[in-house]
Write an enzyme that holds these catalytic residues in place. Structure first.
Site, short mmCIF file in Angstrom:
data_model
loop_
_atom_site.label_atom_id
_atom_site.label_comp_id
_atom_site.label_asym_id
_atom_site.label_seq_id
_atom_site.Cartn_x
_atom_site.Cartn_y
_atom_site.Cartn_z
N HIS A 122 1.35 3.94 2.02
CA HIS A 122 1.82 4.74 3.16
C HIS A 122 3.34 4.95 3.11
O HIS A 122 4.08 4.08 2.67
CB HIS A 122 1.41 4.09 4.48
N HIS A 124 6.03 2.52 3.84
CA HIS A 124 6.06 1.32 2.99
C HIS A 124 6.64 1.61 1.60
O HIS A 124 6.91 0.69 0.85
CB HIS A 124 4.65 0.73 2.87
N HIS A 151 -7.19 -1.49 5.85
CA HIS A 151 -6.23 -0.48 6.32
C HIS A 151 -6.24 0.70 5.34
O HIS A 151 -6.36 1.85 5.74
CB HIS A 151 -4.85 -1.15 6.40
N HIS A 209 0.85 -1.20 0.00
CA HIS A 209 0.00 0.00 0.00
C HIS A 209 0.88 1.24 0.00
O HIS A 209 2.10 1.14 0.04
CB HIS A 209 -1.00 -0.02 1.16
FE FE Z 1 2.84 0.69 8.15
ZN ZN Z 2 0.16 1.50 6.58
#
Ligand code: FE
Ligand code: ZN
Length: 264
Positions: free
Chosen positions: A60, A63, A117, A58
């Site tokens: 974020h 990441h 999430h 994902h």
């Molecule tokens: Fe994270």
């Molecule tokens: Zn995250």
């Protein structure tokens, strides 16, 4: 040809664990969610490995933070992520979606959509294979969806979406090894014990986690068969968690558990 991969987790930032998959014979590696390029470059240089792929679960920052620097160094690496999140991921050479399959370092990889999430969150599964007559368990790279004894915060998805995502993971083979993106286990266990105090498997798991942490060892990878017994977010249908939350519908149980977990 099926190959034996070595998987390591590189500590990064405060509590991130970056999975590094290595094919020792080909001297090639793939990294999942590189929070920071530094530890990845050090590990690859030390092993004289080339970076073949960067996989993202994902968008974020913790990441994707290291991706640009890794690509400056290894511009030929394939870059994988959810096609619907292309506007907020590093430029992808391989946009993927639920059900896609590709080959990575000689192993098959399957893509699973994991809304919860974030809405575009995906997980990667390397299905089990047999090598020299020996079963190699499935490997699950699940980012911030499933943690050991916990699950990710609901930043974008609904409790129903997260429950659906977790149920898909719960249906994987029990010996699946779980490589999540954060070392949150000790805190998750403390929370789980308050919700599910009479669970003997959880009590035993808590002792094990404490020993690992005292020895400064990571608790990751975890195994699905263990998580199914100890992780409250995989146990929303059980009488124990229904009683603890005062809810019966597993969606409401999950919503209540996540709400309580957010308070600490
Ligand atoms: Fe994270
Ligand atoms: Zn995250």
């Amino acid at each position: 040809m099926v190959t034996r991969l070595r998987i390591r987790r590189l500590p990064a930032l405060r509590d991130n664990l970056i999975p590094l998959l290595e094919h020792p014979r080909q001297r090639q590696a793939a990294v999942v969610d590189p929070a920071d390029a530094g530890p990845v470059i050090t590990a690859l240089e030390h092993g004289e490995m080339e970076l073949a792929a960067v996989l993202h679960t994902h968008h974020h920052w913790d990441h994707v933070g290291g991706t640009a620097e890794l690509l400056r160094r290894w511009p030929q690496a394939m870059v994988v992520g959810h096609h619907e999140d292309q506007h907020r991921l590093p430029p992808l050479s391989h946009p993927v979606t639920d059900g896609d399959r590709f080959t990575l370092l000689g192993r098959a990889v399957e893509v699973l959509a994991m809304p919860g999430h974030t809405v575009g969150h995906i997980a990667y599964v390397l299905p089990a294979c047999v090598l020299n007559g020996q079963r190699q368990p499935p490997e699950l790279l699940c980012g911030d969806t499933l943690f050991s004894c916990g699950c990710g915060r609901l930043f974008e998805g609904t409790p129903a979406q997260m429950l659906g995502s977790l149920r898909r993971l719960a249906a994987l083979p029990p010996d699946t090894r779980i490589w999540c993106a954060h070392e949150y286990t000790a805190k998750n266990v403390a929370f789980a014990l308050r919700q599910d105090p009479h669970n003997p498997a959880l009590q035993a798991f808590a002792r094990q986690v404490e020993q690992l942490r005292q020895a400064r060892l990571p608790t990751i990878p975890s195994r699905l068969e263990v998580e199914l017994q100890v992780n409250p977010f995989l146990r929303c249908h059980t009488p124990a968690l229904q009683a603890a939350t005062g809810k019966t519908d597993p969606v409401d149980v999950l919503a209540e558990l996540r709400q309580r977990r957010n308070q600490i």
